[in-house]
Each structure stands twice: as structure tokens, then as C-alpha cells.
Motif scaffolding. Structure first.
Motif, PDB file in Angstrom:
ATOM      1  N   LEU A 163       0.829  -1.235   0.062  1.00  0.00           N
ATOM      2  CA  LEU A 163      -0.040   0.024   0.084  1.00  0.00           C
ATOM      3  C   LEU A 163       0.836   1.441  -0.110  1.00  0.00           C
ATOM      4  O   LEU A 163       0.627   2.308  -0.538  1.00  0.00           O
ATOM      5  CB  LEU A 163      -0.942  -0.117   1.416  1.00  0.00           C
ATOM      6  CG  LEU A 163      -1.940  -1.052   1.251  1.00  0.00           C
ATOM      7  CD1 LEU A 163      -2.713  -1.063   2.543  1.00  0.00           C
ATOM      8  CD2 LEU A 163      -2.918  -1.035   0.114  1.00  0.00           C
ATOM      9  N   LEU A 164       1.930   1.364   0.875  1.00  0.00           N
ATOM     10  CA  LEU A 164       2.763   2.500   0.613  1.00  0.00           C
ATOM     11  C   LEU A 164       3.688   2.472  -0.544  1.00  0.00           C
ATOM     12  O   LEU A 164       3.875   3.476  -1.180  1.00  0.00           O
ATOM     13  CB  LEU A 164       3.856   2.403   1.802  1.00  0.00           C
ATOM     14  CG  LEU A 164       3.212   2.093   3.306  1.00  0.00           C
ATOM     15  CD1 LEU A 164       4.173   1.857   4.323  1.00  0.00           C
ATOM     16  CD2 LEU A 164       2.510   3.519   3.615  1.00  0.00           C
ATOM     17  N   ARG A 165       4.077   1.345  -1.062  1.00  0.00           N
ATOM     18  CA  ARG A 165       4.744   1.262  -2.423  1.00  0.00           C
ATOM     19  C   ARG A 165       4.050   1.783  -3.601  1.00  0.00           C
ATOM     20  O   ARG A 165       4.577   2.612  -4.308  1.00  0.00           O
ATOM     21  CB  ARG A 165       5.442  -0.122  -2.458  1.00  0.00           C
ATOM     22  CG  ARG A 165       6.417  -0.156  -3.553  1.00  0.00           C
ATOM     23  CD  ARG A 165       6.837  -1.593  -3.722  1.00  0.00           C
ATOM     24  NE  ARG A 165       7.764  -1.921  -2.524  1.00  0.00           N
ATOM     25  CZ  ARG A 165       7.511  -2.808  -1.563  1.00  0.00           C
ATOM     26  NH1 ARG A 165       6.291  -3.673  -1.789  1.00  0.00           N
ATOM     27  NH2 ARG A 165       8.239  -3.008  -0.636  1.00  0.00           N
ATOM     28  N   ASP A 166       2.667   1.402  -3.566  1.00  0.00           N
ATOM     29  CA  ASP A 166       1.866   1.821  -4.678  1.00  0.00           C
ATOM     30  C   ASP A 166       1.647   3.326  -4.468  1.00  0.00           C
ATOM     31  O   ASP A 166       1.298   3.935  -5.537  1.00  0.00           O
ATOM     32  CB  ASP A 166       0.405   0.823  -4.438  1.00  0.00           C
ATOM     33  CG  ASP A 166       0.378  -0.487  -4.763  1.00  0.00           C
ATOM     34  OD1 ASP A 166       1.587  -0.837  -5.306  1.00  0.00           O
ATOM     35  OD2 ASP A 166      -0.584  -1.030  -4.492  1.00  0.00           O
ATOM     36  N   ALA A 167       1.676   4.089  -3.224  1.00  0.00           N
ATOM     37  CA  ALA A 167       1.691   5.390  -3.072  1.00  0.00           C
ATOM     38  C   ALA A 167       2.835   6.223  -3.557  1.00  0.00           C
ATOM     39  O   ALA A 167       3.121   7.398  -3.386  1.00  0.00           O
ATOM     40  CB  ALA A 167       1.289   5.640  -1.852  1.00  0.00           C
ATOM     41  N   GLY A 168       3.857   5.342  -3.937  1.00  0.00           N
ATOM     42  CA  GLY A 168       5.104   5.779  -4.457  1.00  0.00           C
ATOM     43  C   GLY A 168       6.403   5.827  -3.634  1.00  0.00           C
ATOM     44  O   GLY A 168       7.208   6.654  -3.897  1.00  0.00           O
ATOM     45  N   HIS A 169       6.136   5.345  -2.459  1.00  0.00           N
ATOM     46  CA  HIS A 169       7.374   5.605  -1.487  1.00  0.00           C
ATOM     47  C   HIS A 169       8.303   4.256  -1.556  1.00  0.00           C
ATOM     48  O   HIS A 169       7.665   3.173  -2.054  1.00  0.00           O
ATOM     49  CB  HIS A 169       6.479   5.530  -0.093  1.00  0.00           C
ATOM     50  CG  HIS A 169       5.758   6.697  -0.115  1.00  0.00           C
ATOM     51  ND1 HIS A 169       6.194   8.230  -0.205  1.00  0.00           N
ATOM     52  CD2 HIS A 169       4.457   6.779   0.439  1.00  0.00           C
ATOM     53  CE1 HIS A 169       5.259   8.841   0.079  1.00  0.00           C
ATOM     54  NE2 HIS A 169       4.046   8.230   0.283  1.00  0.00           N
ATOM     55  N   MET A 170       9.307   4.465  -0.968  1.00  0.00           N
ATOM     56  CA  MET A 170      10.431   3.426  -1.141  1.00  0.00           C
ATOM     57  C   MET A 170      10.164   2.523   0.450  1.00  0.00           C
ATOM     58  O   MET A 170      10.171   3.302   1.421  1.00  0.00           O
ATOM     59  CB  MET A 170      11.751   3.846  -0.936  1.00  0.00           C
ATOM     60  CG  MET A 170      12.941   3.013  -0.807  1.00  0.00           C
ATOM     61  SD  MET A 170      14.612   3.796  -0.877  1.00  0.00           S
ATOM     62  CE  MET A 170      14.659   4.376  -2.543  1.00  0.00           C
ATOM     63  N   ILE A 171      10.200   1.288   0.498  1.00  0.00           N
ATOM     64  CA  ILE A 171      10.136   0.508   1.634  1.00  0.00           C
ATOM     65  C   ILE A 171      11.072  -0.553   1.942  1.00  0.00           C
ATOM     66  O   ILE A 171      11.584  -1.238   0.955  1.00  0.00           O
ATOM     67  CB  ILE A 171       8.704  -0.249   1.563  1.00  0.00           C
ATOM     68  CG1 ILE A 171       7.588   0.651   0.979  1.00  0.00           C
ATOM     69  CG2 ILE A 171       8.450  -0.989   2.753  1.00  0.00           C
ATOM     70  CD1 ILE A 171       7.044   1.691   1.679  1.00  0.00           C
ATOM     71  N   HIS A 172      11.474  -0.524   3.194  1.00  0.00           N
ATOM     72  CA  HIS A 172      12.526  -1.420   3.545  1.00  0.00           C
ATOM     73  C   HIS A 172      11.681  -2.133   4.694  1.00  0.00           C
ATOM     74  O   HIS A 172      11.642  -1.401   5.581  1.00  0.00           O
ATOM     75  CB  HIS A 172      13.654  -0.907   4.057  1.00  0.00           C
ATOM     76  CG  HIS A 172      14.524  -0.483   2.959  1.00  0.00           C
ATOM     77  ND1 HIS A 172      15.417  -1.170   2.101  1.00  0.00           N
ATOM     78  CD2 HIS A 172      14.599   0.766   2.230  1.00  0.00           C
ATOM     79  CE1 HIS A 172      16.005  -0.225   1.129  1.00  0.00           C
ATOM     80  NE2 HIS A 172      15.497   0.827   1.272  1.00  0.00           N
ATOM     81  N   ALA A 173      11.681  -3.442   5.011  1.00  0.00           N
ATOM     82  CA  ALA A 173      11.045  -4.080   5.982  1.00  0.00           C
ATOM     83  C   ALA A 173      11.709  -5.314   6.498  1.00  0.00           C
ATOM     84  O   ALA A 173      11.576  -6.215   6.094  1.00  0.00           O
ATOM     85  CB  ALA A 173       9.621  -4.415   5.672  1.00  0.00           C
ATOM     86  N   PRO A 174      12.979  -5.199   7.048  1.00  0.00           N
ATOM     87  CA  PRO A 174      13.814  -6.192   7.351  1.00  0.00           C
ATOM     88  C   PRO A 174      13.512  -7.093   8.284  1.00  0.00           C
ATOM     89  O   PRO A 174      12.919  -6.645   9.227  1.00  0.00           O
ATOM     90  CB  PRO A 174      15.401  -5.499   7.309  1.00  0.00           C
ATOM     91  CG  PRO A 174      14.554  -4.212   8.352  1.00  0.00           C
ATOM     92  CD  PRO A 174      13.702  -3.797   7.545  1.00  0.00           C
ATOM     93  N   SER A 175      14.003  -8.466   8.340  1.00  0.00           N
ATOM     94  CA  SER A 175      14.010  -9.280   9.558  1.00  0.00           C
ATOM     95  C   SER A 175      15.215  -9.103  10.300  1.00  0.00           C
ATOM     96  O   SER A 175      16.063  -9.194   9.811  1.00  0.00           O
ATOM     97  CB  SER A 175      13.612 -10.676   8.984  1.00  0.00           C
ATOM     98  OG  SER A 175      12.498 -10.886   8.579  1.00  0.00           O
TER      99      SER A 175
END
Length: 238
Positions: A23-35
Motif C-alpha cells: 500500500l505504501l509502495r503503490d503510493a510511490g514510497h520506498m519501503i524496507h521491512a527487514p527481519s
């Protein structure tokens, strides 16, 4: 475009943001969600020395090696400990902190000290596996412990929970740069149930953000209400 770094809580991994990230990516933002080390898809990396400092270093290294700046750093639950430590180490890289139904630590305080009513029961179930002290061992019905009740969400989440290194909960947060972490803008996104059950001093910290939101759902709000969480995060980015 904003840059989000999403940090999970105890017993979870980066997978828990699986519905929020798109949802955040579709709005044009860069996402990092590491384990974090020893968690989720990196459960095989746990050692007897894995602790809070290890997880702070995980995120600092991610931000430095990816050369991230103006980061909106989000932490869920135990992740509040981690993002506060990261904000202390590299405040210049961070635009805002977001506490997602999260711990609000101060210098010299561990998660065990910060939320004993929640952590002591976890310690009671501690086991030593291959020389590592672990807590939060998954079991049938474990999703309900995190406030997940929808059958589809339960079926998705329960196979993905992993035990968590105990030292992460027991090691105090040690700040290196005074109050640098507390000078950054901060947003709180709280669950109604958590606010209701929190002691008064904890509730004050949960409501001391520059912005405060509330969602009437269980603790794992990024799983139970991903649309609302994404909407609130997008408002921070805006």
C-alpha cells in the motif's frame, strides 16, 4: 517520495508488514521491512549473543549501506526499543519516528523493565535451544495472543511466528548521544485495547507524540488493519 523502514516486534519478522508495504509502495514510497537477526526468515542466524544492540546495529547498517536519509522509521511493539536506539545512533538520517503500538523506552531501561506485566510471562516460558535463551515459542492459537482473530489472518500469520532471543528483552537501552533520539518528531499509532490496559505512566508515553492516532483493533494492527495503518503512515509522509 518518502523512505519507510518498518521494524517488527518480538516473535515476528519483516513478513508482518506484508499487507502494509504494498500500500505504501503503490503510493510511490520506498519501503524496507527487514527481519532482524534471529527472527523470521533470519531465524537461522540467532546466537547466544543476539541482543538489543544486535538489532539496533542491523537497522543502522541497513540505513548506512543503503545510504538512506529522511527516513520515516517505524517500530512495532519491541521494535520501539530498536528504533529509539537507531535514532540515538544516526539521528541525522531520520525524518520521523513512528511507534506502532510500541514500547517507549528511556536510557538505561530494558523492555523487561518497561513492560514487566507483559514480559515476565514470556520469561516464564523461556527455553534454552542450542545454547540460546529463547522466548515466545509459537503454539496453536498463538495469533490470538497478538490480537489476530480473523481466520484468514490467523492462517497466514501462525506459521510465520518464530521464537525470540531473550537477551533482546532483558538488555537495557544505552543511549550514546544524550537526548538526540527524543528531539526527533514522533507519531504514536496506538491500539485502543493497549491504551485501556496500560498503566498510567505507560499511557502518558503512548500519547506524548507530535501526532497520536488510535485504532480499535488487536496488538498486531499492521496485520488486522493494514489499510488504516497505511493511511496513517501516508499522512505522516505527507
Amino acid at each position: 517520495m518518502a523512505t519507510f523502514v518498518l521494524i517488527h516486534g518480538g516473535g515476528h519478522g519483516g513478513w508482518c508488514y506484508g499487507e502494509v508495504s504494498p500500500l505504501l509502495r503503490d503510493a510511490g514510497h520506498m519501503i524496507h521491512a527487514p527481519s532482524l537477526t534471529g527472527c523470521g526468515d533470519r531465524k537461522h542466524t540467532v546466537t547466544s549473543s543476539t541482543d538489543l544492540d544486535t538489532h539496533i546495529t542491523d537497522v543502522v547498517n541497513l540505513m548506512e549501506f543503503e545510504d538512506l536519509s529522511e527516513v520515516i522509521l517505524v517500530g512495532h511493539s519491541y521494535g520501539g526499543m530498536v528504533i529509539t536506539g537507531v535514532a540515538d545512533r544516526v539521528p541525522a538520517r531520520i525524518r520521523e519516528l513512528v511507534f506502532l503500538d510500541a514500547s517507549h523506552p528511556t536510557d538505561g531501561v530494558s523492555l523487561r523493565m518497561n513492560a514487566p506485566h507483559r514480559i515476565e510471562p514470556a520469561y516464564a516460558g523461556m527455553r534454552v535451544v542450542d545454547g540460546v535463551e529463547l522466548v515466545l515459542f509459537p503454539q496453536p492459537g498463538w495469533a490470538a495472543f497478538f490480537g489476530i482473530r480473523d481466520p484468514d489472518d490467523v492462517a497466514w500469520a501462525e506459521p510465520r511466528f518464530t521464537p525470540h532471543p531473550w537477551k533482546c528483552f532483558d538488555q537495557p537501552l544505552l543511549l550514546h548521544n544524550g537526548d538526540a533520539a527524543f528531539k526527533l518528531p514522533r507519531t504514536n499509532i496506538n491500539c485502543t485495547e493497549t491504551l485501556r490496559d496500560s498503566p498510567e505512566d505507560m499511557r502518558r508515553r503512548q500519547l506524548d507524540g507530535h501526532r497520536n492516532f488510535e485504532i480499535d483493533t488487536g496488538h498486531d494492527l499492521m496485520i488486522t488493519e493494514p489499510g488504516k495503518v497505511a493511511e496513517m503512515l501516508l499522512s505522516v509522509a505527507a
